[in-house]
Every structure is written in C-alpha cells, then in structure tokens.
Design a protein around this motif. Sequence first.
Motif, mmCIF file in Angstrom:
data_model
loop_
_atom_site.group_PDB
_atom_site.id
_atom_site.type_symbol
_atom_site.label_atom_id
_atom_site.label_comp_id
_atom_site.label_asym_id
_atom_site.label_seq_id
_atom_site.Cartn_x
_atom_site.Cartn_y
_atom_site.Cartn_z
ATOM 1 N N VAL A 116 8.497 7.640 29.687
ATOM 2 C CA VAL A 116 7.167 7.411 30.266
ATOM 3 C C VAL A 116 6.727 5.969 30.002
ATOM 4 N N ALA A 117 6.894 5.510 28.770
ATOM 5 C CA ALA A 117 6.488 4.146 28.417
ATOM 6 C C ALA A 117 7.294 3.109 29.204
ATOM 7 N N LYS A 120 14.059 1.670 37.566
ATOM 8 C CA LYS A 120 13.551 3.007 37.884
ATOM 9 C C LYS A 120 14.662 4.056 37.791
ATOM 10 N N THR A 121 15.871 3.692 38.201
ATOM 11 C CA THR A 121 17.005 4.615 38.083
ATOM 12 C C THR A 121 17.251 4.951 36.620
ATOM 13 N N GLY A 122 17.192 3.955 35.755
ATOM 14 C CA GLY A 122 17.358 4.191 34.324
ATOM 15 C C GLY A 122 16.304 5.139 33.788
ATOM 16 N N GLN A 163 16.976 8.890 32.358
ATOM 17 C CA GLN A 163 16.574 9.153 30.981
ATOM 18 C C GLN A 163 15.702 10.402 30.920
ATOM 19 N N MET A 164 14.753 10.521 31.835
ATOM 20 C CA MET A 164 13.865 11.688 31.801
ATOM 21 C C MET A 164 14.615 12.973 32.143
ATOM 22 N N PHE A 165 15.486 12.930 33.154
ATOM 23 C CA PHE A 165 16.248 14.138 33.496
ATOM 24 C C PHE A 165 17.059 14.616 32.292
ATOM 25 N N HIS A 166 17.687 13.684 31.609
ATOM 26 C CA HIS A 166 18.550 14.081 30.503
ATOM 27 C C HIS A 166 17.773 14.339 29.215
ATOM 28 N N THR A 167 16.545 13.853 29.173
ATOM 29 C CA THR A 167 15.646 14.265 28.102
ATOM 30 C C THR A 167 15.380 15.761 28.212
ATOM 31 N N LEU A 168 15.199 16.238 29.419
ATOM 32 C CA LEU A 168 15.037 17.681 29.623
ATOM 33 C C LEU A 168 16.285 18.421 29.150
ATOM 34 N N GLY A 169 17.442 17.794 29.356
ATOM 35 C CA GLY A 169 18.689 18.361 28.847
ATOM 36 C C GLY A 169 18.695 18.466 27.334
#
Length: 123
Positions: free
Chosen positions: A16-17, A39-41, A45-51
């Motif tokens: 988010v930051a 933005k791709t990074g 990062q967020m998708f795999h944070t959910l992982g």
Amino acid sequence: MKIFLLLGAVNAFLAVALGAFGAHGLEGKIPEKYLETWKTGVNYQMFHTLGLFVVAFLADKLPNVGLVTSAGWVMLAGIILFSGSLYVLSITQVKILGAITPFGGIAFLAAWLILGYVAVKYL
C-alpha cells in the motif's frame, strides 16, 4: 504460523505504501513505462501477500507439514526478487536489473505448485 501472518501484514503495509509512493511521489518524475513497471511490482507484491496469509492459515491447520512453510519462504523470496527488482529497475532505469525479475516469477510459480501439492495430499 505467526511469522507468515506477520510477514503478510508487513508486506500488505509495504504494498500500500509503495503503491501510494508510486502514484504520488513518482508520477511525473520517471517515464510512464517505469511507472507501469512500478505498478506491476506493487500488484504482484499484494497478490502474493495474500498468498502469505494463505500460508499462515494452512500452517496453523497443518502444523506438521513442512511444505507449507517452505511455500511461504519461497513466496517471500519471490516478492523480494520480483517486486523488489521492479522497484529498483523503475527508480534506476538500469535495464539489466530486469534479468532478476524472472527468478522471482519462478519462485512465485514454485510456491503455488507447492501449495497445490499440499492441498491435494493433505487436505
């Protein structure tokens, strides 16, 4: 396992930051191509944070299955290699850094394959 819950929370915060920094701090300062790379990074990062949160849940449910934690560490490595290399590439615009990114992608794929195997074998 608490470590993956903590890693998930830290990475969600960072995603988010870094997303806000890209949108407000980098816009107009780096070429649009590199802003999209940033933005791709953030997205990966967020998708795999959910992982990582999935790993935390499964590690609690299957405490004796070491493959779950292995998947979490591989996923974290993917975040660092994939998203991290894209962040550095965006800021420095040193194109050779893009050569690191696929290693992060391979780590992501491996982590999801491990979790798939765990699902089939243990759930």
